[in-house]
Design a protein around this motif. Structure first.
Motif, PDB file in Angstrom:
ATOM      1  N   GLN A 260       0.825  -1.202   0.000  1.00 30.23           N
ATOM      2  CA  GLN A 260       0.000   0.000   0.000  1.00 30.23           C
ATOM      3  C   GLN A 260       0.860   1.253   0.000  1.00 30.23           C
ATOM      4  N   GLN A 261       1.915   1.209   0.828  1.00 28.65           N
ATOM      5  CA  GLN A 261       2.797   2.373   0.895  1.00 28.65           C
ATOM      6  C   GLN A 261       3.394   2.640  -0.480  1.00 28.65           C
ATOM      7  N   ASN A 262       3.799   1.560  -1.118  1.00 33.17           N
ATOM      8  CA  ASN A 262       4.359   1.680  -2.448  1.00 33.17           C
ATOM      9  C   ASN A 262       3.347   2.293  -3.416  1.00 33.17           C
ATOM     10  N   GLU A 263       2.130   1.788  -3.361  1.00 32.25           N
ATOM     11  CA  GLU A 263       1.095   2.314  -4.250  1.00 32.25           C
ATOM     12  C   GLU A 263       0.805   3.775  -3.957  1.00 32.25           C
ATOM     13  N   ASP A 264       0.746   4.097  -2.658  1.00 29.01           N
ATOM     14  CA  ASP A 264       0.502   5.491  -2.286  1.00 29.01           C
ATOM     15  C   ASP A 264       1.612   6.370  -2.837  1.00 29.01           C
ATOM     16  N   MET A 265       2.852   5.893  -2.663  1.00 32.25           N
ATOM     17  CA  MET A 265       3.989   6.684  -3.111  1.00 32.25           C
ATOM     18  C   MET A 265       3.897   6.949  -4.616  1.00 32.25           C
ATOM     19  N   ARG A 266       3.508   5.928  -5.350  1.00 31.93           N
ATOM     20  CA  ARG A 266       3.409   6.115  -6.792  1.00 31.93           C
ATOM     21  C   ARG A 266       2.264   7.038  -7.164  1.00 31.93           C
ATOM     22  N   LYS A 267       1.162   6.898  -6.428  1.00 29.48           N
ATOM     23  CA  LYS A 267       0.026   7.785  -6.667  1.00 29.48           C
ATOM     24  C   LYS A 267       0.433   9.231  -6.404  1.00 29.48           C
ATOM     25  N   ILE A 268       1.094   9.431  -5.279  1.00 30.48           N
ATOM     26  CA  ILE A 268       1.515  10.776  -4.897  1.00 30.48           C
ATOM     27  C   ILE A 268       2.443  11.356  -5.952  1.00 30.48           C
ATOM     28  N   SER A 269       3.392  10.547  -6.393  1.00 27.38           N
ATOM     29  CA  SER A 269       4.364  11.036  -7.366  1.00 27.38           C
ATOM     30  C   SER A 269       3.684  11.403  -8.667  1.00 27.38           C
ATOM     31  N   LEU A 315       0.315  13.102 -19.292  1.00 29.45           N
ATOM     32  CA  LEU A 315       0.871  12.437 -18.110  1.00 29.45           C
ATOM     33  C   LEU A 315      -0.197  11.566 -17.431  1.00 29.45           C
ATOM     34  N   LEU A 316      -1.388  12.134 -17.308  1.00 33.61           N
ATOM     35  CA  LEU A 316      -2.486  11.422 -16.671  1.00 33.61           C
ATOM     36  C   LEU A 316      -2.738  10.102 -17.388  1.00 33.61           C
ATOM     37  N   TRP A 317      -2.808  10.191 -18.726  1.00 35.27           N
ATOM     38  CA  TRP A 317      -3.027   8.987 -19.525  1.00 35.27           C
ATOM     39  C   TRP A 317      -1.906   7.983 -19.308  1.00 35.27           C
ATOM     40  N   PHE A 318      -0.688   8.535 -19.306  1.00 35.44           N
ATOM     41  CA  PHE A 318       0.474   7.670 -19.145  1.00 35.44           C
ATOM     42  C   PHE A 318       0.447   6.950 -17.782  1.00 35.44           C
ATOM     43  N   PHE A 319       0.154   7.724 -16.735  1.00 33.23           N
ATOM     44  CA  PHE A 319       0.154   7.104 -15.393  1.00 33.23           C
ATOM     45  C   PHE A 319      -0.997   6.122 -15.237  1.00 33.23           C
ATOM     46  N   LYS A 320      -2.145   6.491 -15.827  1.00 28.14           N
ATOM     47  CA  LYS A 320      -3.277   5.559 -15.777  1.00 28.14           C
ATOM     48  C   LYS A 320      -2.859   4.247 -16.430  1.00 28.14           C
ATOM     49  N   LYS A 321      -2.259   4.400 -17.618  1.00 27.74           N
ATOM     50  CA  LYS A 321      -1.888   3.219 -18.384  1.00 27.74           C
ATOM     51  C   LYS A 321      -0.912   2.331 -17.605  1.00 27.74           C
ATOM     52  N   SER A 322       0.058   2.960 -16.955  1.00 28.47           N
ATOM     53  CA  SER A 322       1.070   2.153 -16.277  1.00 28.47           C
ATOM     54  C   SER A 322       0.655   1.820 -14.827  1.00 28.47           C
ATOM     55  N   GLY A 323      -0.586   2.142 -14.501  1.00 33.46           N
ATOM     56  CA  GLY A 323      -1.102   1.697 -13.217  1.00 33.46           C
ATOM     57  C   GLY A 323      -0.646   2.488 -12.013  1.00 33.46           C
ATOM     58  N   TRP A 324      -0.107   3.679 -12.263  1.00 33.14           N
ATOM     59  CA  TRP A 324       0.356   4.457 -11.111  1.00 33.14           C
ATOM     60  C   TRP A 324      -0.758   5.304 -10.507  1.00 33.14           C
TER      61      TRP A 324
ATOM     62  N   GLN C 260      11.479  -3.075  -4.753  1.00 35.23           N
ATOM     63  CA  GLN C 260      10.686  -2.376  -5.754  1.00 35.23           C
ATOM     64  C   GLN C 260      10.370  -0.956  -5.318  1.00 35.23           C
ATOM     65  N   GLN C 261      10.045  -0.826  -4.032  1.00 37.98           N
ATOM     66  CA  GLN C 261       9.744   0.499  -3.510  1.00 37.98           C
ATOM     67  C   GLN C 261      10.952   1.409  -3.678  1.00 37.98           C
ATOM     68  N   ASN C 262      12.114   0.822  -3.357  1.00 36.65           N
ATOM     69  CA  ASN C 262      13.346   1.572  -3.492  1.00 36.65           C
ATOM     70  C   ASN C 262      13.561   1.999  -4.942  1.00 36.65           C
ATOM     71  N   GLU C 263      13.358   1.054  -5.855  1.00 34.45           N
ATOM     72  CA  GLU C 263      13.546   1.371  -7.272  1.00 34.45           C
ATOM     73  C   GLU C 263      12.541   2.418  -7.726  1.00 34.45           C
ATOM     74  N   ASP C 264      11.296   2.261  -7.290  1.00 29.85           N
ATOM     75  CA  ASP C 264      10.284   3.254  -7.652  1.00 29.85           C
ATOM     76  C   ASP C 264      10.696   4.631  -7.152  1.00 29.85           C
ATOM     77  N   MET C 265      11.158   4.661  -5.907  1.00 29.05           N
ATOM     78  CA  MET C 265      11.537   5.941  -5.313  1.00 29.05           C
ATOM     79  C   MET C 265      12.637   6.601  -6.132  1.00 29.05           C
ATOM     80  N   ARG C 266      13.598   5.787  -6.546  1.00 32.56           N
ATOM     81  CA  ARG C 266      14.687   6.357  -7.330  1.00 32.56           C
ATOM     82  C   ARG C 266      14.219   6.816  -8.700  1.00 32.56           C
ATOM     83  N   LYS C 267      13.336   6.031  -9.292  1.00 33.79           N
ATOM     84  CA  LYS C 267      12.797   6.418 -10.588  1.00 33.79           C
ATOM     85  C   LYS C 267      12.044   7.738 -10.464  1.00 33.79           C
TER      86      LYS C 267
END
Lengths: 325, 325, 325, 325, 325
Positions: A260-269, A315-324, C260-267
């Motif tokens: 979840q933390q990972n997903e949140d981090m990606r969502k936030i980014s 960007l929105l399309w791109f992130f949607k597509k890649s599941g972020w 993965q989280q680490n890699e995501d963070m770096r990306k």
């Protein structure tokens, strides 16, 4: 409080003089094969002393019987068996396991049951037994069996309730919702430890009864105790399995938090990118160069805004597509 | 230091010549059934040598008695039993378990108790015993029982204190406050290891005493040792349960840290969004296009500020709603 | 439902009167060496009562036979052996292990098989056995062996299927794809616990049969039971190994999430740098100093844009090189 | 290299012919009760062959004695006992446990000690023993005891040194400094495994010696071996406790890392806020609206700077208060 | 394929009629003390059937011998011992442990070896044995010993190779490089499980052989089996230690990932600060106040750039000093 007091002759209840549930009279003389059954609930020291004197019980056992925090055990004092059983029951409202205690003194011609706290109702057990004269004919050992059976049945019910609780926890752990399962798992582990403390110490003595390693247990009764031992074994296996599953569920819970933390981090980014890129564009058109043709276009401003919105949309399309997002 | 020295006859203390607690005189001749009890605290080598000579103790046992870092054990040297008991007590101020040591030499007609450090006060045990001539009549074994019982009672008190500590840790782990429970859990685990080291090695010998597998223990005394063995068993179960619960609590603590980090990250991100979005708006109105109608509105500036505040307010509402802030 | 009912004489099936699979007639009188085999599927209480009366079965065993949630066990009631076996089979579609139950009553001259639920088809086992008169000549024990062998073979098949599942999980855990393996691992652990509960309680009795510690098992039959015991042992080792591997795989899964989280963070950080540095450049040329020569260059704007793109390109190259993007 | 070679008569060293520590002469004829003690260090194959011929040692034992990577064991070849002991010692400079090996052949009238590597110095042990003729009178068993005692004492010293190391690790784990304790913990666990491999296999044979289950060990010597067995037990308990504590310390280390990451994240975020908020303010006053009164104030610029500094100061105060900075 | 077939008389190979390695002739009649040794590799069903008929082997054992996925075991069928041994060998190229299988039938006057797959070459063992007539004189048991010894030696080599692999993993885990050790650790754990499955089931039977609890093993041979049992014990200890070390190494790996993430996060944040602070400065001088003296300085622009570079330099120095970059 003395709850009941009766003499059983050939498996049939015989009214005592005055049939008064108090113990105001001396011990009832018994014919061979007869036995007296006294039931006490939350005993006072006086009641225990009276009983101890009547049936010549060992002071250490009596002391234990007065204390409701004993560990389950089966001990022998001379001719008398002394059992401490933990009673367990499941309170649905609180999803909690509660504990009581039953102490049994089993003599050649008497049974004394001392109950602490709530839980298994011995009055019911007695009524059931009184219906079955054939069982009662086996004497005090039949009473001991009936009570152990009752108590262990209750363990199985608790085990089943805990299985349901674990199923719920499991569902919660693997549900997409953000749940705080660690408290729940911890509480369940605590309750399982409680059940284990009630069940484990009984297994060995029940197995001994089942194997007939006790002079006053005949073959027929031993078979019944084998049933009790078998149920105890089943409960303890259920408990062990649940404990292991809870540990695994906890690990899964930890994994889920990380995911979840990972997903949140990606969502936030991704969300941040949607803002930062337009900011860069705004920055570019905020530069003060003399020659910036876009600045003088009639629709320059609209163009810039469109650029911003467009970039964000891409960007929105791109992130949607890649599941972020 | 020799603390006390007395002869017991039929369970009653007999004044020794001069009744001087030092051992200035040779060993007291005993009638059959009588025994002498010498109590020593933090012994010097000279005192140990004197005692060893008086009661003909084995040099290896005496060497062990002089060292306060023995592991608990029960050993037999010829006719003499040698016990090493760890005493435990809980110091409330420091939430810590402290340890001492008692060594016992139990002979046919003598008892020597050697105490190291603080902890269980043997003078009290002796006074108690002296009130109960009936018990003392059983001779040195009764003294051994009385001391073991005392020591094990103290273990139970320590176990109960640790249970409270674990309850506190539990509460702290699951409280919303940001607590550093790992030090506390570690310290508790250390103390539990300490208690285990004191309790475990005693279980087997006490069970042997309880089973009467020792010639100088009669049936009556064996029953009492069964009580001690039972209490030891209870302590060791409590300790095991606590250890397991602490491990689970630690895992829950780890989970909590992760969850908190996640929450912090979301709070931070939400906070950042509240600043970054207005910055984008400011950037937009900082662009230098010739044709940006808003720039020339009378209330353009106010409009922009309102836009910023509005955007932040919307975000704030959104994050509040979705639980990120 | 009574499925089949036959008399075997010298290993050969003898048609019963009317050859009617129902039990409408009394028990068939047997010559020495002959035995009757009754097969029941999902029994009603009436059928059980009828059977119990016919073969004089112990009420406790009959009660257990009517309940399909027993733990596996081998018990002896007088001359009759009572076995509870869990049948396991693997359902490919759902990647799940399902369980049924078989109860066996093995007497001197009869066999009663009671099957609950699906799973091992006893009709097949019977047909196979009927082909091998030589085996059937050994009497009820041969039937018991044949069924145990059948059931345990099925365990081995389940074990092999679980091994494949673990291989799949393993592959998934170590694949670069973002997989949610924790549910899968948890489910597998649950199924392994199920298998363990079926297998473990049988090991001891099978070993006892194999060691010939049972009067009605001759040496020849014992050898066959040794084969069964050996297969059970193999299954339980496979199961233990799988359980351990799953735990390790789970840890590896956790590690993978962290990595993965680490890699995501770096990306994410590298991506952010690509935007933030041009923004700084834009900020610089957005400053309002009177004397900023670049602002008045003809190609100042192009220069700035080039600077931005160049900086981003350098960063991109740098992050690619150091593996952050 | 043959280090020493002597005959002992009534516990007193007797000079051999020429008193030459090499084994140039045949085996010394012994009076009953006398024994010969040959000490070898890092033996060559020739020396082993010579010794094997002299004392008629079993080839398998001699082969083991030539190899310095045996596991500790006690084996009996005919009349001869063969012991492999691991010697452990703690090298302070490197905080490391090093291992050597001692092999003992104990016959009726001879002792052969073969030492590999450094560690326990047997020459010292021999000198000590030679001072105590009374002990040496017990013959080869006394030598065996003396060496075992020496070796196990060294184990205890290693155990104590490891306890100190664990204390250091503990302090480091819970210190506020950023330490890399995982290497240290791992190394300690490795060393503990080393010690365990030296200690565990000896416990059982020493207990057997202590119980006198060996014909050539008299009661008196058995008592001494009980002392050795007791010390071994103590070492192995210390080692187990340390291993558990290290596991817990490792978990605490992990927790600490997580907590630190969380703290860092909060510090970073707070730091970022101190920069981002003034940037927003700068952005606002960089907007190009026609009507922005502040822009035309004489002290507008100062006001803006003050606003920035003020906002940062407020944030700084806020973060300090809430513990984020 | 039948690989070799010979008769041994007094430990010396006797040419069979035609000395043809196929089994085209009936079983060779043996003098007392002689024995026949048939070696088969990857047997066909026909070969097994032929052998079974020749030596009157039990069908269950023959069935097992035809299957190469048995677990190691030692079983007795009448006079014949049946051994299943797993052969292990380490393939350097792939850092992998591979397994084969050897089945032995040991009768009074014959040995049948059935090898599946690669691994230990029995032809070599046979050649070695044929050089040592004295050993071969002990008959089939000597062959059994020689093969077990060979197989277990190979286990030790595998154990040593795994020790090296663990050392490599260890180095990798604690190296500063970013390594993906979890796959490697998992693979090693799998291989260790493989070795354990080969080693553990043999320990008990080898110990029984070593203790001489087998009629056809004389004292001299028992001593040799003690050597085998001892080596098995050593391998299994090595394996257990490695497994524990790997678990600890895995935890250290997890800790390292966390630490690295933390370091990355700090590096990223420090890097971000180097950009964000100059951006703030640029923002400040991009404000549009009428009175901003710096804007009109001749060297204002240079001053601003210097300020930016200076701020970044200070930050850089600060982060370097505090270890964040």
């Amino acid at each position: 409080m003395i709850v009941d007091n009766a003499l059983y002759h050939d498996g049939v209840r015989v009214a005592l003089d005055g049939d008064d549930p108090s113990l105001g009279h001396a011990r009832v003389p018994c014919d061979p094969g007869d036995f007296q059954w006294v039931g006490i609930h939350d005993p006072t020291d006086d009641e225990l002393a009276l009983i101890a004197k009547m049936f010549d019980l060992h002071p250490l056992a009596v002391e234990d019987a007065g204390d409701s925090h004993q560990r389950p055990k089966v001990e022998r004092y001379g001719d008398t068996l002394f059992l401490v059983l933990k009673t367990l029951w499941y309170v649905d409202d609180q999803d909690a396991v509660e504990t009581g205690e039953i102490n049994l003194f089993i003599g050649r011609d008497f049974v004394v049951t001392v109950r602490h706290g709530q839980g298994v109702n011995l009055a019911d057990s007695r009524r059931d037994l009184e219906q079955r004269a054939k069982v009662l004919e086996h004497g005090p050992m039949a009473v001991m069996y009936a009570i152990c059976d009752r108590v262990v049945d209750e363990y199985e019910r608790v085990g089943a309730a805990l299985e349901e609780d674990v199923d719920e926890v499991e569902e919660s752990v693997f549900s997409p919702a953000r749940t705080n399962d660690s408290v729940r798992i911890y509480t369940l582990k605590r309750e399982i430890a409680e059940v284990r403390r009630a069940v484990l110490p009984l297994r060995e003595p029940m197995r001994r009864f089942a194997a007939g390693q006790h002079e006053s247990i005949d073959d027929e009764t031993a078979t019944y105790f084998r049933d009790v031992a078998d149920h105890l074994q089943r409960v303890s296996e259920v408990i062990d399995t649940l404990d292991n599953l809870l540990s695994t569920a906890f690990d899964a819970h930890l994994a889920r938090i990380s995911v979840q933390q990972n997903e949140d981090m990606r969502k936030i980014s991704a969300g941040a990118a949607l803002v930062v890129v337009p900011t860069l564009i705004a920055g570019v058109y905020g530069m003060n160069f003399d020659h910036m043709p876009e600045l003088h276009w009639t629709y320059g401003y609209a163009f810039a805004i469109a650029l911003m919105v467009g970039a964000s949309a891409v960007l929105l399309w791109f992130f949607k597509k890649s599941g972020w997002l």
